[in-house]
Design an enzyme around this catalytic site. Structure first.
Site, PDB file in Angstrom:
ATOM      1  N   GLU A  79       7.874   0.046   6.982  1.00 10.47           N
ATOM      2  CA  GLU A  79       7.978   1.193   6.077  1.00 10.47           C
ATOM      3  C   GLU A  79       8.042   2.507   6.850  1.00 10.47           C
ATOM      4  OE1 GLU A  79       6.059  -1.261   2.370  1.00 10.47           O
ATOM      5  OE2 GLU A  79       4.770  -0.274   3.811  1.00 10.47           O
ATOM      6  N   GLU A 138       9.382   4.244  -0.214  1.00  9.41           N
ATOM      7  CA  GLU A 138       8.782   3.762   1.034  1.00  9.41           C
ATOM      8  C   GLU A 138       7.506   4.554   1.369  1.00  9.41           C
ATOM      9  OE1 GLU A 138       9.838   1.118   2.727  1.00  9.41           O
ATOM     10  OE2 GLU A 138      11.836   0.757   1.898  1.00  9.41           O
ATOM     11  N   HIS A 193      10.921  -9.872   2.302  1.00 10.79           N
ATOM     12  CA  HIS A 193       9.560  -9.335   2.125  1.00 10.79           C
ATOM     13  C   HIS A 193       8.911  -9.941   0.875  1.00 10.79           C
ATOM     14  CE1 HIS A 193      10.133  -5.482   4.785  1.00 10.79           C
ATOM     15  NE2 HIS A 193      10.634  -6.552   5.349  1.00 10.79           N
ATOM     16  N   GLU A 197       7.567  -5.135  -3.360  1.00  7.26           N
ATOM     17  CA  GLU A 197       8.775  -5.665  -2.732  1.00  7.26           C
ATOM     18  C   GLU A 197       9.855  -6.035  -3.748  1.00  7.26           C
ATOM     19  OE1 GLU A 197       8.993  -5.153   0.216  1.00  7.26           O
ATOM     20  OE2 GLU A 197       7.012  -5.225   1.124  1.00  7.26           O
ATOM     21  N   GLU A 203      14.610  -6.878   2.310  1.00  6.81           N
ATOM     22  CA  GLU A 203      13.512  -6.817   1.339  1.00  6.81           C
ATOM     23  C   GLU A 203      13.325  -8.131   0.579  1.00  6.81           C
ATOM     24  OE1 GLU A 203      11.441  -4.461   1.354  1.00  6.81           O
ATOM     25  OE2 GLU A 203      12.448  -2.741   2.211  1.00  6.81           O
ATOM     26  N   HIS A 231      11.746   2.490   7.577  1.00  8.55           N
ATOM     27  CA  HIS A 231      12.570   2.812   6.405  1.00  8.55           C
ATOM     28  C   HIS A 231      12.399   4.265   5.970  1.00  8.55           C
ATOM     29  CE1 HIS A 231      12.880  -1.763   5.347  1.00  8.55           C
ATOM     30  NE2 HIS A 231      13.640  -1.410   6.354  1.00  8.55           N
TER      31      HIS A 231
HETATM   32 CA   LIG Z   1       9.366  -3.660   2.032  1.00 10.78          CA
END
Ligand SMILES: [Ca+2]
Ligand SMILES: [Ca+2]
Ligand SMILES: [Ca+2]
Ligand SMILES: [Ca+2]
Ligand SMILES: [Ca+2]
Ligand SMILES: [Ca+2]
Lengths: 273, 273, 273, 273, 273, 273
Positions: free
Chosen positions: E180, E150, E69, E35, E66, E183
């Protein structure tokens, strides 16, 4: 336990400031073969060795000298970054706002981070790392590392000697060059001492030869077109360890076949065959 | 330009998986003296050398062999991480959810990052770095580095040989150990060849001796209490370069005085005297 | 110039070998706040300082003590890796081929690379790097760094003290803890000495306050929901430098607008608006 | 969870492009004490703390501000690398093929790698590393680290302020300098708050003093010739923690004797005594 | 400028402490594809881009997510290191002196350095480095890097999901895995958007094709024995960029001859031919 | 096992020496996306893969070509550092003592360390590190990494192409640019091949979708003011994986609440609530 004398081992004063040269000189302070490496390598070898007192003392004598080499190298760099004659400095004070002296080819870290001070970095500003240290507990191996260290070190100091006209700098470097002559001779002597005592030159000498795959222990494989490499003494005749004869092969020999790896665990989610 | 043969130079297959040992074996793949270092060090020396064709060819012959050593080391590690007998694997599939084999002493990166694959790291998971490479353009210095590299390398492989019972692993290591015997002999021979040709052992041999501070070029300084270091041959008698006599000093000698640095530029905002 | 005494500053001998603990103890040798950091940080500060002789001497006195701390830490680690009673060792010799002691929780580098020796790495085997060093030429800033260094260092030694039962180890650590008490007190005293002399606590004290954007020099911005941070003394009342009053803002204040970068040179082949 | 406002905290626009200065300014973005360090250090301290909500909130308020400092520093660097007036750019387009502006003192990575963009590196192009972060879970220790961080940070920004004439750059830096004044005051206040609450200044305050080797907890050892270090208040009188008196020793004291390491396991193939 | 909400994006609480798993989970916080990498990569791309506002906003929207995250990953690790039920903790308090929970397979840095806190390191304790960041100013290239990031990231989270039974951990990971997925889809869509607009897939699309050595722009060279590689669609037929046809060569083609380097400057003291 | 041909794949000779450009060109040898990275990344992927022979062979064919790219890049750099016409060199010999050619914008390591040789470093002298390698065992993920690698690589070579007038350099770079066109096409083709076979684009395709937190698998969260990011196709309509529809949220959604960490073990001496 250590003790500090305030005198330097040798004078360390340039004729004039030269920040761009200071950047280069960082190599012998914080580079791969600089004084921090010699100090830390010898200290670690000395503190860890289980060998005879004469070896431990030898290593720590030189290690302790090397701490003083860090001192001289750092002092020289700090002065190259700064020691301008007062008039010149006065002039620089007045020209606002630029630090005029700080602009050509210098390492900016020496000014922004260290305030015109030496740093534990090399000539490109890379941090010193203990990855440079070699200390294995096997002194025959390590003395070869030390012999190489003083060889590379003297080579670099000589190159730096050729890159300046400053007599103060050259004077200090001529001292370092001489000490590295001494240290190359000392490690060489110590290597011979160990080789004689152990009766072999192949490190580690104590591993039973019959356990290695002896069939290939003196082979020279020609892994490229042409045979220029046979012009040297390393493809035929007795090997230096006096335990075998060099054997030349025109083509590399393959003892194994193409590998096929088995599938990995499905929970790893690799691509499978 | 290079070419790849699919056969391995030597078989590389363990008797059974052993992730904890795989972690240790990473040292000879991605450690300071592992196969990636030998490969890259020799390639860089070979591509950059201006010396005779026999030296260039010698270096690149061995460099090319070493790429194949990376291949065998990586293959062995991948198999140690994974190649379990099918039944065992089946059992592991069923035990949900843990990868049972993945828990004792392994390097977790080998599984999480590389999917049961080898990595370019050492036995503690440190990334390989080109800081390990030595390549100076001076072959006498560099062959000493190579001699040390193969000495440290063989020492580490021998230690790893002693840490396993797996006959497949021991077999491959006995091959590496033998090749490192060969390479130690070859670099030693090449060093002698150069020393004879250059007529000196102090690197660089081409720097005029009168430019160094000769007064200290054979001195041994006793930088610590006690005289154990005088028990060896490095404090008296002729030095190995045959150009001087070792001289012993009971106390370190100081040629310089205490340094006093001038003030830095006020715009650097240092603490001043 | 330095000199080595063969006596240790304090005894450094464990009751029994403990390779897994040795791995952890590496932190105080080669970790971010270990003895190599204190040594190198103080040496660089001392060699580079342009301040009064009393500061230079203070720094180098402590720096020199720290080299001896490296010595004791390395000695302890080497012994934890190895110093087993002879009978036990005999037994290990016979069990072929594994180095039985070498398998649980140890750092494999200590054996494969260093031959049961200490290394300049931390508790996870990361190489020591000079990135850990702080040396700016401004002693008020640097003494704060030193005060932090001895605070973090003592904290780590205390944690390690709590992780072992070995009385030999605990004895050495109780010595380090006491010395770090001394050093915390010394740096604190030296900080006050400088703050009093410079008449300010905001480093660098010599930068003219009117040149900073004074409007925000005492503002506290609440950059997150909730007002818990107002429970402390840092959002209102006079600031410690006695030159302003803390001012609290419930919401962050924006003085600038959204940036729009102009296109880069087309020869850089960026994506353009 | 975080949210982004498009406005900058403060304007970040230079008067004119200056790639060589951009290289230096990288220090406050990706250097040891740059904005990435402050951001990541405070985020890690905040996410991990088990202390009172007021401390957690304090840390995360400042952490969140610092992300915006990364934004301003990166924006300024990108513009220094590129924002030339259009006419000038036109001229540069025509001079084929060299990127003429890209040649004096710049960091080539800013162009080759980042396309005239800022990078997470320092003024010598060294990658940012989390080795710069200090986060121990002990807030008294960590706030000292933060106090040092803002001290070193402000010092570096001030030095960079003195190295340019660009009014746009100086304007932004005067904002950073002011915020670092605020943050030095805030951390200082928070340190006092904790010291008062814990009733001690020696970290960790919760370790029982009787377990340290108290005999040396206030000793100052003179590890070098001369007595300049006695000119300061750190060798006599009560120590700042009010729990002892400084004691001066003219010579270092040795409590331990010379160490003799036992032989290592023969399977490690070390050199033995 | 950023703002912090105190709520987490998703719950982050394990069922029970598991220091060995915490060590592994460090990979998604401070590893190559963790992350911190996603945060810093997207922030740098966003702050530096000169492309359309829609791209800048897209990148910074995800970048800001993020940061949150990092927050969840750090929180989970801190809890895995520590959150034992009180009774258990009580028991541990009593067992003097060992931190019993701190002994099996954990990363010792999490305790010694961070006090049971998360660190910015990977699963082997390697410091996070900005070498992991990819940000070039060319968004087609960078979105491919993001798509890869990702992909690798989701792969690693899935592997970690398979290595635990803890439902709290699996719950958080199932959230990361889903994000993910999102993303990967978003970057893929953005890549297509750019490819369509630029009318090519070969980065950089704006370099004139006639300036490359077109003769080899679609060649596939068989650099190894065997022809297995011809089983795929990459050795014949139209290439994906629709601008050429793959051409297969059974043997590598050499356009250059053996290089012979001229002697270096004698002042460099290299070995010469 | 590998074999070396002495011919270069393509001529590698500059028109004239240019040490400052050599420094920049180091990026394509030892930088993040340089030839050492491509070589080592492909070798590690190839040696470790468990997938079909066609993939293994594909990867190793290209890997082997890349070793030859290291050779050409190193040769070019060595010549740029040195290959001056003899007359010019003669003149330089006479100007004592400076190596005049060694002073403007060069990387000093190329001379001091490598004796006018190429090094395994980037354009700022940073050592190559295996942190640059991507090799996961999942080829769909890794081929995306490879596609990105050749995209970033070609972008950097194009930028370097634009920074010189030397026809010899441009000639070699036009060859690299073309090969990177070929490799981008090849990896793209291979990616499609795998996506078709696996029937999904979300890596890893083999993880059961129902185990992820599907609710958020197609959400786009607006984490910043303004809605510019909705101008692209990534916030509505079917996602590229054909398994969901993008969903746009004007505000980030929070599923978790504020975390409160429990106290750490008292023996860690953290600050407690
Ligand atoms: Ca992430
Ligand atoms: Ca030296
Ligand atoms: Ca080998
Ligand atoms: Ca200490
Ligand atoms: Ca800041
Ligand atoms: Ca290539």
């Amino acid at each position: 336990m250590f003790y500090h004398f305030k005198e330097l081992q040798y004078p360390s004063k340039p004729e004039r400031p030269d920040p761009a040269y200071a950047k280069r000189l960082q190599e012998i302070l914080g580079g791969q073969f600089g004084e921090i490496t010699t100090t830390m390598q010898y200290l670690m070898q000395g503190f860890n060795t289980r060998a005879d007192a004469k070896f431990r003392d030898l290593i720590l004598d030189i290690a302790t000298e090397e701490i003083g080499h860090i001192e001289m190298a750092a002092t020289m760099i700090a002065r190259l970054l700064n020691e301008s004659p007062t008039e010149e400095q006065e002039k620089a004070y007045k020209s606002d706002p630029a630090l005029a002296a700080v602009i050509d080819g210098e390492n900016p870290l020496n000014y922004i981070v260290a305030g015109a001070g030496a740093m534990a970095v090399d000539a490109e500003g890379n941090a010193w790392t203990s990855d440079y240290i070699i200390s294995s507990g096997n002194l025959l191996a390590d003395f070869r590392a030390n012999f190489n260290l003083e060889s590379q070190g003297r080579l670099q100091v000589v190159r730096l000697y050729n890159m300046t006209d400053d007599r103060g700098v050259k004077d200090l470097l001529s001292f370092f060059i001489a000490r590295e002559t001494a240290h190359q001779n000392i490690w060489r002597e110590a290597i011979h001492d160990l080789e004689n005592r152990e009766g072999d030159i192949v490190v580690p000498t104590t591993f039973p030869r019959e356990k290695q795959f002896n069939e290939v222990a003196y082979d020279f494989y020609n892994f490229s077109e042409g045979e220029e490499s046979t012009k040297g003494p390393w493809t035929s005749g007795p090997a230096p360890d006096s335990k075998g004869e060099f054997q030349y092969y025109d083509r590399p020999v393959s003892y194994g076949k193409e590998p096929h790896l088995k599938s990995a665990h499905p929970k790893l989610h690799n691509t499978m065959e």
